[in-house]
Design a protein around this motif. Structure first.
Motif, PDB file in Angstrom:
ATOM      1  N   TRP A 162       0.841  -1.207   0.000  1.00  0.00           N
ATOM      2  CA  TRP A 162       0.000   0.000   0.000  1.00  0.00           C
ATOM      3  C   TRP A 162       0.873   1.253   0.000  1.00  0.00           C
ATOM      4  O   TRP A 162       0.602   2.193  -0.746  1.00  0.00           O
ATOM      5  N   ARG A 163       1.917   1.224   0.829  1.00  0.00           N
ATOM      6  CA  ARG A 163       2.789   2.398   0.942  1.00  0.00           C
ATOM      7  C   ARG A 163       3.742   2.513  -0.252  1.00  0.00           C
ATOM      8  O   ARG A 163       3.937   3.608  -0.791  1.00  0.00           O
ATOM      9  N   ARG A 164       4.340   1.415  -0.666  1.00  0.00           N
ATOM     10  CA  ARG A 164       5.336   1.453  -1.746  1.00  0.00           C
ATOM     11  C   ARG A 164       4.713   1.793  -3.093  1.00  0.00           C
ATOM     12  O   ARG A 164       5.313   2.514  -3.904  1.00  0.00           O
ATOM     13  N   LEU A 165       3.519   1.272  -3.357  1.00  0.00           N
ATOM     14  CA  LEU A 165       2.869   1.481  -4.645  1.00  0.00           C
ATOM     15  C   LEU A 165       1.865   2.633  -4.613  1.00  0.00           C
ATOM     16  O   LEU A 165       1.170   2.873  -5.606  1.00  0.00           O
ATOM     17  N   LYS A 166       1.781   3.317  -3.464  1.00  0.00           N
ATOM     18  CA  LYS A 166       0.882   4.457  -3.306  1.00  0.00           C
ATOM     19  C   LYS A 166      -0.542   4.088  -3.747  1.00  0.00           C
ATOM     20  O   LYS A 166      -1.138   4.705  -4.632  1.00  0.00           O
ATOM     21  N   VAL A 167      -1.050   3.048  -3.132  1.00  0.00           N
ATOM     22  CA  VAL A 167      -2.350   2.503  -3.498  1.00  0.00           C
ATOM     23  C   VAL A 167      -3.469   3.492  -3.202  1.00  0.00           C
ATOM     24  O   VAL A 167      -3.470   4.165  -2.165  1.00  0.00           O
ATOM     25  N   GLY A 168      -4.395   3.582  -4.109  1.00  0.00           N
ATOM     26  CA  GLY A 168      -5.587   4.396  -3.923  1.00  0.00           C
ATOM     27  C   GLY A 168      -6.819   3.592  -4.281  1.00  0.00           C
ATOM     28  O   GLY A 168      -6.730   2.575  -4.983  1.00  0.00           O
ATOM     29  N   LEU A 169      -7.968   4.018  -3.816  1.00  0.00           N
ATOM     30  CA  LEU A 169      -9.224   3.310  -4.068  1.00  0.00           C
ATOM     31  C   LEU A 169     -10.225   4.250  -4.716  1.00  0.00           C
ATOM     32  O   LEU A 169     -10.384   5.390  -4.282  1.00  0.00           O
ATOM     33  N   THR A 221      -6.002   1.729  -7.561  1.00  0.00           N
ATOM     34  CA  THR A 221      -4.971   2.399  -8.347  1.00  0.00           C
ATOM     35  C   THR A 221      -3.630   2.245  -7.643  1.00  0.00           C
ATOM     36  O   THR A 221      -3.568   2.127  -6.413  1.00  0.00           O
ATOM     37  N   TYR A 222      -2.555   2.231  -8.426  1.00  0.00           N
ATOM     38  CA  TYR A 222      -1.208   2.082  -7.868  1.00  0.00           C
ATOM     39  C   TYR A 222      -0.215   2.755  -8.811  1.00  0.00           C
ATOM     40  O   TYR A 222      -0.508   2.999  -9.984  1.00  0.00           O
TER      41      TYR A 222
END
Length: 264
Positions: free
Chosen positions: A122-129, A176-177
């Motif tokens: 989540w942190r490394r790929l800057k995950v969004g929803l 999203t990533y």
């Protein structure tokens, strides 16, 4: 060439996010062939997991908030392990000082490692929803999926109904990533299926190294039935829903704090 480079970058970020699970698998393989005098294998695995968790926090690879999430998953996993072992779904045949009602305490870290992966990715790929369902829908759904792991022993198994409900609730939701400065997206249901499949693969590796034992593996190891992938799929969904909900609550708290400081 750019597509290949992006794929390599994505794989590298995924590999870094899987650091905790990799250490667990390596420890399973190592302790199967290397015995420590006076220290049973399950206890050695527990010490390795504790040391790894301490190092990840100490080195800054995991934040204190992430440790809280991982601890929650450890407790959720242990509760499930205690029940499943009691019902005879699988067993831990080896001896150990840290076994409670037939369940070694290190087993909770296998669930915690899933949470570790989710938090890291989540942190490394800057995950969004995108189009995330409301809180009153997500929480009961996660609770029903988790409870079905217990209730299907006494009542009908509704996992496929729950899977259909997940598709209905999240059919418009995208994850999203970011890889190499470029944003990508995929349907959330597809990400659930992919993670669940790879955890099923990991389960085969874990049982091969004797992490636990299914009844049909008591004589010799055999591949875990692919039907178990549905169980891991539902567990991934529960894990993701919990992490996503906690992340959104945390982001809301940070946003409210910033707004209050600006107004002050």
């Amino acid at each position: 060439m750019r597509v290949w480079l992006q794929f390599v970058r994505f794989g590298w970020e995924q590999a870094l996010s899987c650091l905790f699970p990799v250490v667990i698998f390596a420890s399973l393989a190592l302790t199967q062939h290397v015995q420590i005098p006076w220290l049973p294998r399950y206890d050695a695995l527990l010490l390795i997991c504790l040391a790894m968790q301490w190092w990840m926090v100490r080195s800054g690879l995991e934040t204190r908030d992430e440790v809280k999430v991982i601890t929650l998953f450890h407790l959720i996993g242990l509760a499930l392990e205690l029940f499943k072992v009691h019902m005879g779904s699988w067993s831990y045949p080896e001896e150990g000082y840290s076994k409670v009602f037939g369940v070694p305490l290190y087993s909770g870290f296998m669930y915690a490692s899933v949470a570790s992966y989710l938090c890291q990715a989540w942190r490394r790929l800057k995950v969004g929803l995108v189009r995330w369902p409301p809180f009153p829908v997500v929480v009961p759904l996660a609770a029903m999926i988790y409870l079905n792991f217990f209730t299907h022993h006494f009542w009908i198994d509704v996992r496929w109904w729950l899977s259909a409900l997940v598709l209905l609730v999240f059919w418009r939701t995208w994850v999203t990533y970011e890889v190499g400065g470029t944003r990508y997206r995929m349907p959330l249901a597809l990400s659930f299926a992919l993670i669940g499949f790879f955890i099923w693969v990991a389960e085969n590796v874990a049982t091969f190294f004797g992490a636990w034992e299914y009844p049909d593996q008591s004589v010799s190891w055999r591949m875990v039935h692919f039907g178990k992938a549905s169980s891991w799929l539902l567990l991934v969904i529960v894990s993701f829903l919990i992490v996503a909900t906690l992340k959104r609550v945390k982001d809301r708290q940070v946003s409210d704090s910033k707004e209050a400081s600006i107004q002050g």
